[in-house]
Write an enzyme that holds these catalytic residues in place. Sequence first.
Site, PDB file in Angstrom:
ATOM      1  N   CYS A  81      -3.593  64.531  61.131  1.00 26.30           N
ATOM      2  CA  CYS A  81      -2.959  64.341  62.443  1.00 26.30           C
ATOM      3  C   CYS A  81      -1.569  63.723  62.335  1.00 26.30           C
ATOM      4  O   CYS A  81      -0.819  63.719  63.307  1.00 26.30           O
ATOM      5  CB  CYS A  81      -3.858  63.495  63.338  1.00 26.30           C
ATOM      6  SG  CYS A  81      -5.431  64.298  63.662  1.00 26.30           S
ATOM      7  N   HIS A 118       0.585  60.966  69.009  1.00 30.43           N
ATOM      8  CA  HIS A 118      -0.450  61.948  68.676  1.00 30.43           C
ATOM      9  C   HIS A 118      -1.533  61.873  69.756  1.00 30.43           C
ATOM     10  O   HIS A 118      -2.024  60.781  70.091  1.00 30.43           O
ATOM     11  CB  HIS A 118      -1.019  61.620  67.298  1.00 30.43           C
ATOM     12  CG  HIS A 118      -2.281  62.332  66.997  1.00 30.43           C
ATOM     13  ND1 HIS A 118      -2.403  63.701  67.092  1.00 30.43           N
ATOM     14  CD2 HIS A 118      -3.504  61.867  66.617  1.00 30.43           C
ATOM     15  CE1 HIS A 118      -3.647  64.046  66.773  1.00 30.43           C
ATOM     16  NE2 HIS A 118      -4.329  62.967  66.494  1.00 30.43           N
ATOM     17  N   ASN A 146      -7.570  66.978  71.037  1.00 29.93           N
ATOM     18  CA  ASN A 146      -6.809  66.633  69.833  1.00 29.93           C
ATOM     19  C   ASN A 146      -6.631  67.897  68.984  1.00 29.93           C
ATOM     20  O   ASN A 146      -7.589  68.377  68.386  1.00 29.93           O
ATOM     21  CB  ASN A 146      -7.590  65.545  69.077  1.00 29.93           C
ATOM     22  CG  ASN A 146      -6.931  65.140  67.774  1.00 29.93           C
ATOM     23  OD1 ASN A 146      -6.012  65.804  67.294  1.00 29.93           O
ATOM     24  ND2 ASN A 146      -7.407  64.056  67.193  1.00 29.93           N
TER      25      ASN A 146
HETATM   26  O1  UT7 Z   1      -6.665  61.962  65.028  1.00 30.55           O
HETATM   27  C1  UT7 Z   1      -7.565  60.933  64.975  1.00 30.55           C
HETATM   28  C2  UT7 Z   1      -8.874  61.512  65.378  1.00 30.55           C
HETATM   29  N1  UT7 Z   1      -9.884  60.596  65.759  1.00 30.55           N
HETATM   30  C3  UT7 Z   1      -9.802  59.737  66.790  1.00 30.55           C
HETATM   31  O2  UT7 Z   1      -8.804  59.576  67.445  1.00 30.55           O
HETATM   32  C4  UT7 Z   1     -11.059  59.008  67.135  1.00 30.55           C
HETATM   33  C5  UT7 Z   1     -10.805  57.668  67.755  1.00 30.55           C
HETATM   34  N2  UT7 Z   1     -12.030  57.193  68.361  1.00 30.55           N
HETATM   35  C6  UT7 Z   1     -12.375  57.525  69.608  1.00 30.55           C
HETATM   36  O3  UT7 Z   1     -11.662  58.221  70.296  1.00 30.55           O
HETATM   37  C7  UT7 Z   1     -13.664  56.953  70.154  1.00 30.55           C
HETATM   38  O4  UT7 Z   1     -14.210  56.075  69.192  1.00 30.55           O
HETATM   39  C8  UT7 Z   1     -14.722  58.051  70.517  1.00 30.55           C
HETATM   40  C9  UT7 Z   1     -14.275  58.808  71.747  1.00 30.55           C
HETATM   41  C10 UT7 Z   1     -14.947  58.998  69.362  1.00 30.55           C
HETATM   42  C11 UT7 Z   1     -16.063  57.393  70.827  1.00 30.55           C
HETATM   43  O5  UT7 Z   1     -15.889  56.469  71.927  1.00 30.55           O
HETATM   44  P1  UT7 Z   1     -16.459  54.988  71.813  1.00 30.55           P
HETATM   45  O6  UT7 Z   1     -16.179  54.343  73.100  1.00 30.55           O
HETATM   46  O7  UT7 Z   1     -15.869  54.371  70.564  1.00 30.55           O
HETATM   47  O8  UT7 Z   1     -18.003  55.241  71.652  1.00 30.55           O
HETATM   48  P2  UT7 Z   1     -19.004  54.679  70.552  1.00 30.55           P
HETATM   49  O9  UT7 Z   1     -18.855  55.403  69.282  1.00 30.55           O
HETATM   50  O10 UT7 Z   1     -18.870  53.176  70.544  1.00 30.55           O
HETATM   51  O11 UT7 Z   1     -20.385  55.043  71.170  1.00 30.55           O
HETATM   52  C12 UT7 Z   1     -20.887  54.406  72.363  1.00 30.55           C
HETATM   53  C13 UT7 Z   1     -22.175  55.066  72.772  1.00 30.55           C
HETATM   54  C14 UT7 Z   1     -23.163  55.229  71.638  1.00 30.55           C
HETATM   55  O12 UT7 Z   1     -24.453  55.071  72.174  1.00 30.55           O
HETATM   56  P3  UT7 Z   1     -25.260  53.698  71.955  1.00 30.55           P
HETATM   57  O13 UT7 Z   1     -25.333  53.503  70.461  1.00 30.55           O
HETATM   58  O14 UT7 Z   1     -24.428  52.645  72.616  1.00 30.55           O
HETATM   59  O15 UT7 Z   1     -26.569  53.967  72.630  1.00 30.55           O
HETATM   60  C15 UT7 Z   1     -23.005  56.669  71.210  1.00 30.55           C
HETATM   61  O16 UT7 Z   1     -24.175  57.205  70.652  1.00 30.55           O
HETATM   62  O17 UT7 Z   1     -21.899  56.395  73.241  1.00 30.55           O
HETATM   63  C16 UT7 Z   1     -22.706  57.328  72.536  1.00 30.55           C
HETATM   64  N3  UT7 Z   1     -21.958  58.563  72.397  1.00 30.55           N
HETATM   65  C17 UT7 Z   1     -21.969  59.527  73.333  1.00 30.55           C
HETATM   66  N4  UT7 Z   1     -22.636  59.622  74.511  1.00 30.55           N
HETATM   67  C18 UT7 Z   1     -22.412  60.733  75.234  1.00 30.55           C
HETATM   68  C19 UT7 Z   1     -21.126  58.938  71.394  1.00 30.55           C
HETATM   69  N5  UT7 Z   1     -20.596  60.138  71.665  1.00 30.55           N
HETATM   70  C20 UT7 Z   1     -21.107  60.527  72.856  1.00 30.55           C
HETATM   71  C21 UT7 Z   1     -20.946  61.667  73.665  1.00 30.55           C
HETATM   72  N6  UT7 Z   1     -21.606  61.722  74.830  1.00 30.55           N
HETATM   73  N7  UT7 Z   1     -20.132  62.679  73.302  1.00 30.55           N
END
Ligand code: UT7
Length: 335
Positions: A119, A261, A291
């Site tokens: 990225c 980005h 993205n």
């Molecule tokens: O170019 C760089 C590319 N990568 C990035 O930019 C990634 C940067 N990170 C992010 O954008 C965020 O971390 C994400 C959008 C990927 C995830 O958001 P988050 O607020 O960090 O969520 P999390 O990983 O802390 O997960 C929170 C909860 C979890 O459930 P529990 O354990 O609290 O019960 C996940 O299992 O949300 C759950 N979860 C989802 N629920 C519904 C994770 N993905 C999903 C989903 N739909 N798609």
Amino acid sequence: MEEIKFNQIGVSFKGSGSYVPDQILTNEEISQKVDTSDEWIKSRTGISERRISRVEDNVADMGYKAALTAIEMANWDIKTIDLIVLATSTPNDLFGSAPSIQAKLGASNAVAFDLTAACSGFLFALITTSQFLKAGNFKRALVVGADQLSSFVDWNDRRSCILFGDGAGALAIEATNEFDNFIGFDMRTDGERGCFLNLPSKNNEDSIIDNIQFLSGGFSPIQMNGQEVYKFAVKEVPIILDKLFKKTNYSSDKVDWLILHQANQRILDSVGDRLRIPKEKILSNLEKYGNTSAATIPLMIDEAIRNHSIKQNDIIATSGFGAGLSWGAALIKWG
Ligand code: UT7
């Protein structure tokens, strides 16, 4: 290739272009595949939909279409292009897709090669290309960012598949002895944290003959620790931009546009807050495209040029970040 004989050489931004596939995948449709919802994706990322390449599309085709529109805006004779750098992590030929773009354009006088930095790829390619121009080696260059991550996403992994889409963008840039619109840059890599985001090779052991083993080539889908990548981005991006402002005697209030980005709207908002850059100056189109990796920055620049947000002489602060981990920033003046 004509040698340039100026004492001081600067960079001028002459054109932009972009291309996205016409196939749209909405959040609603993703929720038919994995356990997620439009509400969750929108509130956590800002993304509503993304483009997915059709089976007949590839990175070279997308890059070619973006490059062609940038050349048209620059009003260049294609034979005068000296250099084409394609930033991509998903070439349709592992030996490089830039030569294919060169051939499709008919840019027979241009040297063309790929550069991979995920990225951060477009930003790293823009910086690399600018150094070639400033060194007096080339006059006209195309910097293309194109990625087709849909081919490498695990469409059963709801933690990552919601983020990514396909697309391409390009800038046409030129050496000039009248001014320098490439104001400054900085680049960083931290391979120690590389394990947070990978598209790793997956090699199966096989044998050629009885006692000669080899590893067959292939790739595993994208593996991402979203929380760690998020923390990295919101910490490092303001730091690198702040350092760049100091190095170039600029400050965030002199910036007309912040183009980051396009990974997650919450990252854009957080970086903007930390740098005290108001929301109206932070460009975002990730709602429509998600993205698109190396394509996000030129895709955003092109959209803002064509809708007349970015005008001649506007100051743009830009930053790319992602796998590597790698990140970088550049300060440019459009025109
Ligand atoms: O170019 C760089 C590319 N990568 C990035 O930019 C990634 C940067 N990170 C992010 O954008 C965020 O971390 C994400 C959008 C990927 C995830 O958001 P988050 O607020 O960090 O969520 P999390 O990983 O802390 O997960 C929170 C909860 C979890 O459930 P529990 O354990 O609290 O019960 C996940 O299992 O949300 C759950 N979860 C989802 N629920 C519904 C994770 N993905 C999903 C989903 N739909 N798609």
